[in-house]
Design a protein around this motif. Structure first.
Motif, PDB file in Angstrom:
ATOM      1  N   TYR A   1       0.650  -1.072  -0.292  1.00 54.42           N
ATOM      2  CA  TYR A   1       0.029   0.529   0.065  1.00 54.42           C
ATOM      3  C   TYR A   1       1.008   1.059   0.017  1.00 54.42           C
ATOM      4  N   GLY A   2       1.902   1.659   0.737  1.00 56.60           N
ATOM      5  CA  GLY A   2       2.738   3.039   0.888  1.00 56.60           C
ATOM      6  C   GLY A   2       3.454   2.791  -0.493  1.00 56.60           C
ATOM      7  N   ASP A   3       4.932   1.607  -0.049  1.00 58.61           N
ATOM      8  CA  ASP A   3       5.849   1.828  -1.254  1.00 58.61           C
ATOM      9  C   ASP A   3       5.841   1.620  -2.702  1.00 58.61           C
ATOM     10  N   VAL A   4       4.640   1.132  -2.975  1.00 59.25           N
ATOM     11  CA  VAL A   4       3.723   0.299  -4.121  1.00 59.25           C
ATOM     12  C   VAL A   4       3.153   1.020  -4.330  1.00 59.25           C
ATOM     13  N   LEU A   5       1.746   1.431  -4.476  1.00 60.74           N
ATOM     14  CA  LEU A   5       0.726   2.008  -4.479  1.00 60.74           C
ATOM     15  C   LEU A   5       0.953   3.641  -4.141  1.00 60.74           C
ATOM     16  N   GLY A   6       1.243   3.601  -3.155  1.00 61.40           N
ATOM     17  CA  GLY A   6       1.435   5.375  -3.325  1.00 61.40           C
ATOM     18  C   GLY A   6       0.621   5.417  -2.489  1.00 61.40           C
TER      19      GLY A   6
ATOM     20  N   ALA B   1      -6.385   1.012   4.746  1.00 61.99           N
ATOM     21  CA  ALA B   1      -6.383   0.196   3.116  1.00 61.99           C
ATOM     22  C   ALA B   1      -6.028  -1.062   4.053  1.00 61.99           C
ATOM     23  N   ALA B   2      -5.476  -1.374   5.383  1.00 63.03           N
ATOM     24  CA  ALA B   2      -5.613  -2.615   5.270  1.00 63.03           C
ATOM     25  C   ALA B   2      -6.884  -2.594   5.864  1.00 63.03           C
ATOM     26  N   PHE B   3      -7.717  -2.200   6.734  1.00 65.81           N
ATOM     27  CA  PHE B   3      -9.096  -2.305   7.477  1.00 65.81           C
ATOM     28  C   PHE B   3      -9.790  -3.334   5.904  1.00 65.81           C
ATOM     29  N   TRP B   4      -9.532  -2.001   4.905  1.00 64.98           N
ATOM     30  CA  TRP B   4     -10.830  -2.217   3.654  1.00 64.98           C
ATOM     31  C   TRP B   4     -10.799  -4.269   2.956  1.00 64.98           C
ATOM     32  N   GLY B   5      -8.838  -3.842   2.540  1.00 60.28           N
ATOM     33  CA  GLY B   5      -8.954  -5.703   2.389  1.00 60.28           C
ATOM     34  C   GLY B   5      -9.277  -6.283   3.197  1.00 60.28           C
ATOM     35  N   ASP B   6      -8.748  -6.253   4.656  1.00 59.92           N
ATOM     36  CA  ASP B   6      -9.395  -7.590   5.568  1.00 59.92           C
ATOM     37  C   ASP B   6     -11.201  -7.861   5.161  1.00 59.92           C
ATOM     38  N   LEU B   7     -11.903  -6.312   5.663  1.00 59.36           N
ATOM     39  CA  LEU B   7     -13.204  -6.362   5.350  1.00 59.36           C
ATOM     40  C   LEU B   7     -13.889  -6.875   4.494  1.00 59.36           C
ATOM     41  N   PHE B   8     -13.488  -6.492   2.903  1.00 60.81           N
ATOM     42  CA  PHE B   8     -14.168  -7.077   2.076  1.00 60.81           C
ATOM     43  C   PHE B   8     -13.834  -7.892   1.421  1.00 60.81           C
TER      44      PHE B   8
ATOM     45  N   SER C   1     -19.768  -3.100   5.197  1.00 57.57           N
ATOM     46  CA  SER C   1     -18.694  -3.159   4.665  1.00 57.57           C
ATOM     47  C   SER C   1     -19.429  -2.092   3.536  1.00 57.57           C
ATOM     48  N   GLY C   2     -20.962  -2.040   3.448  1.00 55.45           N
ATOM     49  CA  GLY C   2     -21.757  -1.320   2.929  1.00 55.45           C
ATOM     50  C   GLY C   2     -20.534   0.491   3.123  1.00 55.45           C
ATOM     51  N   VAL C   3     -20.523   0.786   3.738  1.00 48.48           N
ATOM     52  CA  VAL C   3     -19.989   2.135   4.801  1.00 48.48           C
ATOM     53  C   VAL C   3     -18.580   2.468   4.228  1.00 48.48           C
ATOM     54  N   ALA C   4     -18.091   1.288   4.210  1.00 42.51           N
ATOM     55  CA  ALA C   4     -16.914   1.059   3.209  1.00 42.51           C
ATOM     56  C   ALA C   4     -16.705   1.181   2.486  1.00 42.51           C
ATOM     57  N   LEU C   5     -17.113   0.755   1.927  1.00 40.53           N
ATOM     58  CA  LEU C   5     -17.341   0.438   0.424  1.00 40.53           C
ATOM     59  C   LEU C   5     -17.763   2.063  -0.440  1.00 40.53           C
TER      60      LEU C   5
ATOM     61  N   ILE D   1      -8.207  -4.148  -2.348  1.00 38.91           N
ATOM     62  CA  ILE D   1      -8.947  -5.820  -2.195  1.00 38.91           C
ATOM     63  C   ILE D   1      -7.563  -6.849  -2.005  1.00 38.91           C
ATOM     64  N   GLY D   2      -6.721  -7.279  -2.755  1.00 39.80           N
ATOM     65  CA  GLY D   2      -5.892  -8.182  -2.627  1.00 39.80           C
ATOM     66  C   GLY D   2      -4.920  -8.201  -2.747  1.00 39.80           C
ATOM     67  N   ALA D   3      -3.883  -6.524  -1.925  1.00 43.19           N
ATOM     68  CA  ALA D   3      -2.488  -6.160  -2.404  1.00 43.19           C
ATOM     69  C   ALA D   3      -2.035  -7.211  -1.434  1.00 43.19           C
ATOM     70  N   TYR D   4      -2.018  -7.593  -0.484  1.00 43.82           N
ATOM     71  CA  TYR D   4      -1.571  -7.993   0.733  1.00 43.82           C
ATOM     72  C   TYR D   4      -1.683  -9.115   1.946  1.00 43.82           C
ATOM     73  N   ASP D   5      -2.882 -10.319   1.456  1.00 45.99           N
ATOM     74  CA  ASP D   5      -3.563 -10.438   1.841  1.00 45.99           C
ATOM     75  C   ASP D   5      -2.872 -11.707   1.966  1.00 45.99           C
ATOM     76  N   THR D   6      -2.716 -12.018   0.716  1.00 44.39           N
ATOM     77  CA  THR D   6      -1.848 -13.466   0.247  1.00 44.39           C
ATOM     78  C   THR D   6      -0.656 -13.721   1.551  1.00 44.39           C
ATOM     79  N   THR D   7       0.432 -12.285   1.177  1.00 39.36           N
ATOM     80  CA  THR D   7       1.333 -12.460   1.986  1.00 39.36           C
ATOM     81  C   THR D   7       1.290 -12.293   3.750  1.00 39.36           C
ATOM     82  N   ALA D   8       0.725 -11.687   3.914  1.00 41.21           N
ATOM     83  CA  ALA D   8       0.107 -11.228   4.947  1.00 41.21           C
ATOM     84  C   ALA D   8      -0.095 -12.635   5.251  1.00 41.21           C
ATOM     85  N   SER D   9      -1.072 -13.366   5.585  1.00 43.78           N
ATOM     86  CA  SER D   9      -2.003 -15.128   5.723  1.00 43.78           C
ATOM     87  C   SER D   9      -0.063 -15.972   5.306  1.00 43.78           C
ATOM     88  N   THR D  10       1.245 -15.890   3.954  1.00 39.98           N
ATOM     89  CA  THR D  10       2.159 -16.314   4.454  1.00 39.98           C
ATOM     90  C   THR D  10       3.078 -16.404   5.400  1.00 39.98           C
TER      91      THR D  10
END
Length: 419
Positions: free
Chosen positions: A153-158, A167-174, A194-198, A249-258
């Motif tokens: 989120y920080g270094d790549v997406l900006g 950003a992390a909350f949105w990814g987790d929630l969705f 999710s309605g509020v966050a969307l 939404i798919g930015a970090y979850d795979t890495t965090a999980s692993t």
């Protein structure tokens, strides 16, 4: 096998049901499952074997993505935020999927990722330094999530530093929304949140597009906002938001999980851990085995565009087809001794980044993150001692540890450098 309930999220909160998936591979490799609280006849085909999963993934014209990549169908609501979801990169099919994917691929290619390696290692060092200073931590929030959130989120997406928690909350929630079935005890609360966050996420995406168009920065969102189509025209806000949704939404979850499951798995296999700590050349194969062993995304769904026979099973047009990656990654027809965690495994064609046209765009970045973090972990001979129970996500979609209280300990046996 009919008593297996794919929608029992409490079952998945105890860990991926590998025993059940193994029975499906042996007895019913392509099995029909009804969807609770849906009209009679509504259900999906669960595809359990590696070769059948690959056959589905390799034929996007027959098994398309646009209906949804999860079990719940996309809802057509006249609101631009819903269009952003519906037209997210993972929900698109040819030719639009290929065209949009080609536009962004250079930002995740070998050259771009090579340029990021110095900053990725710096973030790994920062995160581990901070965690060791604290001593007693939640391994998930202090390392497994913090590291990829900061990098992606920080270094790549900006994203601005102050926006990283959102950003992390949105990814987790969705990702929770993707998994939670109608009738689940958390359904109403999650859908309301999710309605509020969307709305917030959509407005953030629009602001990112407008600001990067007006004043580009050195980040992927700026590249996307100013990229051009083949005819010379600039990318539309709608197409930008399709990218933005998929990346956010798919930015970090795979890495965090692993990362989290990698720590836990090494601790549960002390001989493998000590072998890794004694021989850092095994880190690359160890990372691939972590990805296979605790597959971070349990499944992706496709929809049949026509009648098709898959490994002898007739599938009808319009039926849902679920590629169960967690099952395919334990298939004994593909992996030698699949129920053994082996950091020296060489033949490892796991499906943890998907397969075919929708192979994960960020796979190269995720692998670099994982490799560099575990290089720093091994260099410090870092181990952990649990101080409380580990909690897992209630999800049949994302396989993730959400809390792991530990005390960090370093043997300080050797000092290594990977710079």
């Amino acid at each position: 096998m009919q008593n297996f309930n794919f929608f029992d999220l409490d079952q998945f909160a105890q860990g991926t049901p590998h025993e059940a998936f193994a029975r499906f591979r042996r007895e019913q490799p392509i099995s029909w499952h009804s969807i609770p609280h849906a009209p009679a006849g509504e259900g999906f085909w669960l595809v359990a074997r590696h070769k059948d999963i690959c056959e589905v993934a390799r034929q996007p014209k027959i098994f398309f993505s646009h209906g949804s990549s999860v079990l719940s169908d996309s809802v057509d609501i006249p609101h631009p935020a819903w269009k952003m979801i519906r037209d997210g990169l993972c929900h698109l099919d040819a030719p639009q999927h290929g065209e949009l994917r080609r536009m962004v691929m250079p930002q995740f290619g070998a050259e771009a990722m090579s340029a990021l390696q110095t900053v990725i290692r710096k973030r790994a060092v920062e995160v581990l330094d901070r965690a060791q200073e604290k001593g007693e931590i939640d391994l998930v929030s202090d390392i497994a999530a913090r590291f990829p959130v900061r990098v992606v989120y920080g270094d790549v997406l900006g994203f601005a530093d102050e926006d990283l928690p959102s950003a992390a909350f949105w990814g987790d929630l969705f990702n929770r929304v993707h998994a939670i079935p109608t009738g689940d005890r958390e359904f109403a609360d999650v859908m309301h949140a999710s309605g509020v966050a969307l709305d917030k996420l959509y407005r953030y995406g629009v602001a990112a597009y407008q600001s990067r168009r007006a004043s580009p920065r050195n980040d992927v969102l700026s590249v996307l906002a100013n990229i051009g189509y083949d005819d010379g025209s600039a990318i539309s806000q709608e197409d930008f938001l399709s990218y933005f949704w998929s990346l956010a939404i798919g930015a970090y979850d795979t890495t965090a999980s692993t990362i989290a499951s990698g720590f836990a798995t090494l601790a549960a296999h002390p001989k493998q851990q000590e072998a890794l700590y004694a021989d850092p050349s095994l880190i690359e194969s160890a990372v691939e085995e972590m990805l296979r062993w605790e597959t971070p995304v349990i499944y992706f769904r496709r929809t049949a565009s026509e009648d098709y026979v898959l490994n002898g099973q007739a599938i009808r047009k319009g039926q849902r087809v679920v590629m169960c990656f967690s099952s395919g990654n334990r298939d004994g027809d593909v992996f030698e001794s699949p129920e053994v965690f082996d950091i020296r495994r060489r033949h490892n064609p796991h499906l943890s980044f998907g397969h075919g046209a929708h192979f994960c765009l960020g796979a190269r970045l995720a692998r670099i993150e994982l490799r560099m973090l575990f290089e720093e972990v091994v260099a410090r001979q870092l181990r952990f001692r649990p101080t409380g129970p580990t909690a897992r996500a209630r999800s049949n979609f994302i396989n993730r540890i959400v809390r792991m209280p530990v005390v960090l300990e370093s043997a300080d046996l050797v000092t290594m450098s990977f710079n």
